[in-house]
Design a protein around this motif. Structure first.
Motif, PDB file in Angstrom:
ATOM      1  N   ASP A  14      38.603  32.439  37.869  1.00  0.00           N
ATOM      2  CA  ASP A  14      39.144  33.549  37.353  1.00  0.00           C
ATOM      3  C   ASP A  14      39.779  34.393  38.505  1.00  0.00           C
ATOM      4  O   ASP A  14      41.003  34.990  38.470  1.00  0.00           O
ATOM      5  CB  ASP A  14      38.240  34.169  36.892  1.00  0.00           C
ATOM      6  N   VAL A  15      39.178  34.581  39.586  1.00  0.00           N
ATOM      7  CA  VAL A  15      39.788  35.485  40.586  1.00  0.00           C
ATOM      8  C   VAL A  15      40.964  34.674  41.142  1.00  0.00           C
ATOM      9  O   VAL A  15      41.944  35.351  41.549  1.00  0.00           O
ATOM     10  CB  VAL A  15      38.807  35.510  41.989  1.00  0.00           C
ATOM     11  N   PHE A  18      43.875  35.384  38.777  1.00  0.00           N
ATOM     12  CA  PHE A  18      44.599  36.779  38.862  1.00  0.00           C
ATOM     13  C   PHE A  18      45.191  37.086  40.109  1.00  0.00           C
ATOM     14  O   PHE A  18      46.297  37.759  39.769  1.00  0.00           O
ATOM     15  CB  PHE A  18      43.133  37.854  38.990  1.00  0.00           C
ATOM     16  N   SER A  44      40.387  45.149  34.034  1.00  0.00           N
ATOM     17  CA  SER A  44      39.732  44.130  33.448  1.00  0.00           C
ATOM     18  C   SER A  44      39.246  43.114  34.548  1.00  0.00           C
ATOM     19  O   SER A  44      38.163  42.600  34.471  1.00  0.00           O
ATOM     20  CB  SER A  44      40.568  43.390  32.331  1.00  0.00           C
ATOM     21  N   TYR A  45      39.960  42.903  35.471  1.00  0.00           N
ATOM     22  CA  TYR A  45      39.696  41.689  36.612  1.00  0.00           C
ATOM     23  C   TYR A  45      38.605  42.514  37.593  1.00  0.00           C
ATOM     24  O   TYR A  45      37.358  41.875  37.736  1.00  0.00           O
ATOM     25  CB  TYR A  45      41.013  41.651  37.569  1.00  0.00           C
ATOM     26  N   HIS A  48      35.350  42.326  35.483  1.00  0.00           N
ATOM     27  CA  HIS A  48      34.693  41.104  35.270  1.00  0.00           C
ATOM     28  C   HIS A  48      34.180  40.415  36.572  1.00  0.00           C
ATOM     29  O   HIS A  48      32.953  39.853  36.707  1.00  0.00           O
ATOM     30  CB  HIS A  48      36.158  40.033  34.868  1.00  0.00           C
ATOM     31  N   VAL A  49      35.021  40.727  37.579  1.00  0.00           N
ATOM     32  CA  VAL A  49      34.165  40.032  38.999  1.00  0.00           C
ATOM     33  C   VAL A  49      33.471  40.795  39.613  1.00  0.00           C
ATOM     34  O   VAL A  49      32.226  39.949  40.032  1.00  0.00           O
ATOM     35  CB  VAL A  49      35.599  39.868  39.847  1.00  0.00           C
TER      36      VAL A  49
END
Length: 221
Positions: A14-15, A18, A44-45, A48-49
């Motif tokens: 996911d990182v 992004f 959001s990033y 989330h992270v």
């Protein structure tokens, strides 16, 4: 450990998505460099992270599944024979490993105590301490601003800027990946250079969706 490995692998993927998406925006001369949508993506990033990192460095509640919890259980294990060379490196390879390493590869030695027989709990504690120390700033942001917002000025969080926060995230993820790769190898006798998932097929490459135009131009008048 399988669930933990999958969770951290997805987080690292996911990182990567992004940062690649941010590159798409920054390299497109026809797009504005600041926009409410970008703010939303970044917020959001971060949430989330940061929460993903936090999830794997908490260990005090024995009901949770986390990477730090696995390390803590090894450190506190009163039965070292459960994590012995013979238990984790039988002659056929790892106990449940889908891959086998060549006979004679003594990778257990880097985990072993002076006797060479059992996993060294002090080595594991050192890894756990390093993981916690590296993620300390991210944990503070998660606990004091994301999971809930504590009273107090911004100075209660040891991070001054978003750029600094991203650096802390990068350091935390590097150590989290390094240690997870290491202990996945301990349990399954399978080594890997990275945990970032590999794109599979045409639609596994997520940027494909941005190469197909379908929306009509927006009338901003």
């Amino acid at each position: 450990m399988q669930a933990i490995h999958k969770s951290i692998s997805q987080l690292l993927g996911d990182v990567k998505v992004f940062h690649e998406m941010r590159d798409i925006v920054s390299e497109n001369p026809h797009l504005p460099k600041s926009h409410r949508f970008y703010d939303y993506l970044f917020d959001s990033y971060i949430s989330h992270v940061i929460m993903g990192i936090r999830r794997h460095i908490k260990y005090r509640d024995n009901r949770i599944i986390s990477f730090a919890r696995v390390l803590k259980e090894i450190v506190d294990n009163p039965h070292p024979e459960m994590l012995s060379r013979s238990a984790l490196r039988p002659s056929s390879g790892g106990p449940t490993s889908p891959q086998r390493k060549p006979t004679g590869m003594d990778d257990f030695a880097k985990f072993a105590d002076p006797s060479g027989t059992y996993v060294c709990q002090q080595k594991v504690k050192k890894d756990l301490d390093e993981l916690k120390a590296t993620a300390k700033a991210c944990e503070a942001v998660a606990d004091k601003r994301i999971a809930h917002r504590e009273k107090g000025p911004p100075s209660i969080i040891p991070i001054a800027t978003w750029e600094e926060l991203e650096r802390e995230i990068g350091k935390s993820l590097d150590v989290l990946e390094e240690k997870c790769v290491k202990y996945y190898e301990l349990f399954f006798n399978v080594g890997a250079a990275t945990m970032i998932p590999t794109a599979q097929g045409e639609w596994g490459e997520w940027k494909t969706i941005f190469s197909i135009s379908w929306m009509p131009p927006t009338n901003n008048r």
